[in-house]
Design a protein around this motif. Sequence first.
Motif, PDB file in Angstrom:
ATOM      1  N   TYR A   1      -2.135   1.661  -6.438  1.00 30.61           N
ATOM      2  CA  TYR A   1      -2.408   0.357  -7.023  1.00 30.61           C
ATOM      3  C   TYR A   1      -2.443   0.466  -8.542  1.00 30.61           C
ATOM      4  O   TYR A   1      -3.090   1.332  -9.100  1.00 30.61           O
ATOM      5  CB  TYR A   1      -3.748  -0.164  -6.504  1.00 30.61           C
TER       6      TYR A   1
ATOM      7  N   LEU B   1      -4.603  -3.108   3.561  1.00 35.35           N
ATOM      8  CA  LEU B   1      -6.047  -3.265   3.466  1.00 35.35           C
ATOM      9  C   LEU B   1      -6.761  -2.334   4.442  1.00 35.35           C
ATOM     10  O   LEU B   1      -7.748  -1.687   4.091  1.00 35.35           O
ATOM     11  CB  LEU B   1      -6.437  -4.717   3.739  1.00 35.35           C
TER      12      LEU B   1
ATOM     13  N   VAL C   1      -1.984  -8.939  -0.425  1.00 42.12           N
ATOM     14  CA  VAL C   1      -2.247  -7.682   0.273  1.00 42.12           C
ATOM     15  C   VAL C   1      -1.961  -7.866   1.756  1.00 42.12           C
ATOM     16  O   VAL C   1      -2.425  -8.821   2.379  1.00 42.12           O
ATOM     17  CB  VAL C   1      -3.718  -7.250   0.069  1.00 42.12           C
TER      18      VAL C   1
ATOM     19  N   GLY D   1       0.795  -1.217   0.000  1.00 42.36           N
ATOM     20  CA  GLY D   1       0.000   0.000   0.000  1.00 42.36           C
ATOM     21  C   GLY D   1       0.824   1.260   0.000  1.00 42.36           C
ATOM     22  O   GLY D   1       0.295   2.354   0.129  1.00 42.36           O
TER      23      GLY D   1
END
Length: 141
Positions: A85, A99, A94, A81
């Motif tokens: 993306y 998330l 992930v 992250g």
Amino acid sequence: MNTKLTIAAIVGAIITLPSFAADPTPAQRKTVTSVNYVTDQIATRQAKIPVSGTNSSNTGTSVVMYTGTAGTIGERQLFTGSSTYTSGDANKLVTADALDYRANHLPTIETSKLTCANQDCTLWTIDDQTVYGNSSNNNGN
């Protein structure tokens, strides 16, 4: 004086007693270690896990995975992250942190909805609401 002599005699006896290990088998007594023997024994050990990117086209933080080939490992990259993306991230795993960040930072837009105002729904009220979405992408893509 006798105590010192007794202690010295016991210590001397312990020091002079030979040490014995378990008796090896006849085959073990005849085995001589050689370079070939050591090399063969080392060959039976598991190979070191290679550095990241050895089994994958992309380098970066990854996890080791089983493959269908004995002695070969696979890897799967992690999507942390830390970047936007892209389609190149489609096969990454992930992390929970990525998330959680994405779930708590979803874009929202203001919109309205129609609500039935009477039993026959011949009258309607317009209510404002906030929904998840991206106002720059209203064409359904």
